[in-house]
Scaffold this motif. Sequence first.
Motif, PDB file in Angstrom:
ATOM      1  N   ASN A  51      14.153  17.158 -56.474  1.00 23.59           N
ATOM      2  CA  ASN A  51      13.668  17.904 -55.304  1.00 23.59           C
ATOM      3  C   ASN A  51      12.886  16.967 -54.386  1.00 23.59           C
ATOM      4  OD1 ASN A  51      12.891  19.853 -53.477  1.00 23.59           O
ATOM      5  ND2 ASN A  51      11.434  20.856 -54.839  1.00 23.59           N
ATOM      6  N   TRP A  52      13.558  16.487 -53.371  1.00 18.93           N
ATOM      7  CA  TRP A  52      12.939  15.560 -52.419  1.00 18.93           C
ATOM      8  C   TRP A  52      12.545  16.316 -51.159  1.00 18.93           C
ATOM      9  CZ3 TRP A  52      11.501  10.610 -53.196  1.00 18.93           C
ATOM     10  CH2 TRP A  52      12.027   9.942 -54.319  1.00 18.93           C
ATOM     11  N   GLN A  53      11.228  16.515 -50.981  1.00 16.98           N
ATOM     12  CA  GLN A  53      10.711  17.163 -49.786  1.00 16.98           C
ATOM     13  C   GLN A  53       9.864  16.222 -48.941  1.00 16.98           C
ATOM     14  OE1 GLN A  53      11.539  20.261 -48.716  1.00 16.98           O
ATOM     15  NE2 GLN A  53      12.975  20.271 -50.434  1.00 16.98           N
ATOM     16  N   GLN A  54       9.678  15.009 -49.388  1.00 21.21           N
ATOM     17  CA  GLN A  54       9.045  13.918 -48.644  1.00 21.21           C
ATOM     18  C   GLN A  54       9.328  12.638 -49.433  1.00 21.21           C
ATOM     19  OE1 GLN A  54       4.747  14.216 -48.420  1.00 21.21           O
ATOM     20  NE2 GLN A  54       4.498  14.570 -50.601  1.00 21.21           N
ATOM     21  N   LEU A  55       9.161  11.490 -48.778  1.00 22.00           N
ATOM     22  CA  LEU A  55       9.457  10.218 -49.443  1.00 22.00           C
ATOM     23  C   LEU A  55       8.355   9.801 -50.399  1.00 22.00           C
ATOM     24  CD1 LEU A  55      10.992   8.250 -46.435  1.00 22.00           C
ATOM     25  CD2 LEU A  55      12.212   9.151 -48.430  1.00 22.00           C
ATOM     26  N   ASN A  56       7.114  10.163 -50.063  1.00 22.85           N
ATOM     27  CA  ASN A  56       5.958   9.890 -50.920  1.00 22.85           C
ATOM     28  C   ASN A  56       4.807  10.770 -50.450  1.00 22.85           C
ATOM     29  OD1 ASN A  56       4.531   8.432 -48.738  1.00 22.85           O
ATOM     30  ND2 ASN A  56       6.049   6.822 -49.111  1.00 22.85           N
ATOM     31  N   ALA A  57       3.715  10.737 -51.171  1.00 23.02           N
ATOM     32  CA  ALA A  57       2.562  11.577 -50.824  1.00 23.02           C
ATOM     33  C   ALA A  57       1.435  10.758 -50.211  1.00 23.02           C
ATOM     34  CB  ALA A  57       2.065  12.317 -52.067  1.00 23.02           C
ATOM     35  N   ASN A  58       1.789   9.717 -49.488  1.00 21.13           N
ATOM     36  CA  ASN A  58       0.787   8.843 -48.874  1.00 21.13           C
ATOM     37  C   ASN A  58       0.523   9.233 -47.426  1.00 21.13           C
ATOM     38  OD1 ASN A  58       0.680   7.439 -51.310  1.00 21.13           O
ATOM     39  ND2 ASN A  58       2.300   6.023 -50.688  1.00 21.13           N
ATOM     40  N   VAL A  59      -0.497   8.631 -46.833  1.00 18.81           N
ATOM     41  CA  VAL A  59      -0.863   8.949 -45.451  1.00 18.81           C
ATOM     42  C   VAL A  59       0.336   8.795 -44.517  1.00 18.81           C
ATOM     43  CG1 VAL A  59      -2.318   8.279 -43.497  1.00 18.81           C
ATOM     44  CG2 VAL A  59      -3.290   8.375 -45.791  1.00 18.81           C
ATOM     45  N   LEU A  60       1.082   7.718 -44.688  1.00 23.66           N
ATOM     46  CA  LEU A  60       2.326   7.505 -43.954  1.00 23.66           C
ATOM     47  C   LEU A  60       3.460   7.385 -44.966  1.00 23.66           C
ATOM     48  CD1 LEU A  60       1.279   4.732 -41.370  1.00 23.66           C
ATOM     49  CD2 LEU A  60       1.213   7.206 -41.052  1.00 23.66           C
ATOM     50  N   GLN A  61       4.544   8.101 -44.740  1.00 23.99           N
ATOM     51  CA  GLN A  61       5.708   7.921 -45.607  1.00 23.99           C
ATOM     52  C   GLN A  61       6.332   6.543 -45.352  1.00 23.99           C
ATOM     53  OE1 GLN A  61       8.280  11.725 -45.950  1.00 23.99           O
ATOM     54  NE2 GLN A  61       7.280  11.894 -43.953  1.00 23.99           N
ATOM     55  N   ILE A  62       6.531   6.251 -44.078  1.00 24.70           N
ATOM     56  CA  ILE A  62       7.050   4.963 -43.631  1.00 24.70           C
ATOM     57  C   ILE A  62       6.358   4.609 -42.320  1.00 24.70           C
ATOM     58  CG2 ILE A  62       9.308   5.114 -44.767  1.00 24.70           C
ATOM     59  CD1 ILE A  62      10.470   6.139 -42.143  1.00 24.70           C
ATOM     60  N   GLU A  63       6.631   3.435 -41.804  1.00 26.34           N
ATOM     61  CA  GLU A  63       5.956   2.950 -40.606  1.00 26.34           C
ATOM     62  C   GLU A  63       6.144   3.880 -39.405  1.00 26.34           C
ATOM     63  OE1 GLU A  63       7.076  -0.855 -42.902  1.00 26.34           O
ATOM     64  OE2 GLU A  63       7.826   1.185 -42.628  1.00 26.34           O
ATOM     65  N   ASN A  64       7.326   4.483 -39.275  1.00 26.06           N
ATOM     66  CA  ASN A  64       7.632   5.296 -38.106  1.00 26.06           C
ATOM     67  C   ASN A  64       6.740   6.517 -37.954  1.00 26.06           C
ATOM     68  OD1 ASN A  64       9.652   3.513 -37.599  1.00 26.06           O
ATOM     69  ND2 ASN A  64      11.339   4.874 -38.119  1.00 26.06           N
TER      70      ASN A  64
END
Length: 534
Positions: free
Chosen positions: A295-308
């Motif tokens: 179940n992928w609802q985001q890439l990670n749980a960090n402040v930014l998922q990626i630079e964009n």
Amino acid sequence: MELSMTDKYKNGDFALRLSLLKQPTLSHSLKGIKHGVEREALRVSNSGNLAVTSHPKVFGSALTHEWITTDFSESLMEFITPPETDVDKTIGQLSDIHKFVNESLDDEYLWPLSMPCFVDANTRIPIAKYGSSNIAKMKETYRKGLHNRYGSMMQIISGVHLNFSLSDEFWQHWCPALGLEINKHTISEQYFALVRNFRRMAWMVPYLFGASPALCSSFVAHKKPTHNFSTLGNGTLYLPYATSLRMSDLGYTSSAQADLKICSDSLVNYVESLRAAINLPAAQYEHIPTGEDGNWQQLNANVLQIENELYAPIRPKQVAEYLEKPTDALERRGVSYLEVRGLDVNPFSPVGIDAQQIRFIDAFLLYCLILPSPELSNDDHRFSKQNLGSVVLNGRSPVATIETAEGSVSLKLHAQSIMCDIMKIAEVLDEVNETALYTEAVKQESQKVDNPALTFSGRLLDILLENDVDNSALGIELAKDYNQIFTPETYQFFEKQAFESQTTLSNEKRESIEKQDDCDFDTFVREYFSMACA
């Protein structure tokens, strides 16, 4: 001991550096400035409602098409022009893309405003899809993360990004004149000097080019009111002196990013601080699934998922190779261009931006480059955030002020002073390009400083108030008018056959990428984030 001219230029004031820019070898190199435009536009129905249909197949693959793709949603199109030195060619290419798209849409139109059309509370905004490949799934998962973090309404706000770069010839003359070696590090540091000054004066962009003083009440129907809106028509909300609600706390904002201080003092510090944000856990996102049981609802749980995901009015950029992270591209090859992101869609242009804007921004960015640019202090960060926030909500007020190290000053007087210096840059650009278009652009923008009613936001709000018409009604009227504008025009730079070829080629590229996958998605994501810059 008397300083050498190199030391004088390196440490000199604006006037001295302007004299350097006027030298024939340097001024000539300004003809090599390149631009590219990325324009976002929602597809809407004949009645002005959001079109929730899939990205039309006539436009090929959104994953691999060179000029036509999607942003957050299947409904949110994005048009991209290649880097060009000729401003009119860039506008012409963008016009060709709009012509092809308008001709190809079936009973749909392109929304000409930054703030969304009416979106019913039951409307399910479709997240963009890019195919079955791992990279396509990653792009879709990132967008699911945006939906789960900020909501989809925020993500269908439209904007225009202007990409800007100086030529190799320019750097070959500019760097030695400042006593600097010519390499990726020194060129990057000069771009970062420009970025720092841009951030100090970023409020100028929404003041001049903000075009979202009003919005449809459906946009804030699910939010607690935070502003004292006035009402017009059947459901349009507005602030009397607002310039860009798109850039306000109603638009592109993130509480998790509020305390981020992405460093603009050097390439190394910028990359390090951006990577730190990508690896910084955010408690408010921990409940969102990140691949558990597939179940992928985001890439990670960090402040930014990626630079964009970083919201910024300007970004230093490097063209990334396939599967290369943006920070890795910057670290390996340095800054190659800047992305100006603070532009609302220009509702008075059929393509969302015009040549006058681009020419003014050329002069403005050059001003930011040659103006001395010390590192940003804590006060600078605070002033930048405060000034941008106040201008987007209240910039056209006759008593609007700007915070500086010397205290609070009149926005009008401060902007007039800046315009005087930008005009000197425009004169150099006019001379080398054998035109008067740059000084004319600055003159026109200066008139907006003297008379706020001439700004995009002022003009748009006047139309709404004088006719007591809703934002949505004006939007669909303009959308239909612009659709008709393109019908009789011939293509200028991209032939229709080129678009048809791109449709076929983009589909073939997408299929090729899908066939190359050699691992499952879980493994792909894990390996992507574990790859270190070599």
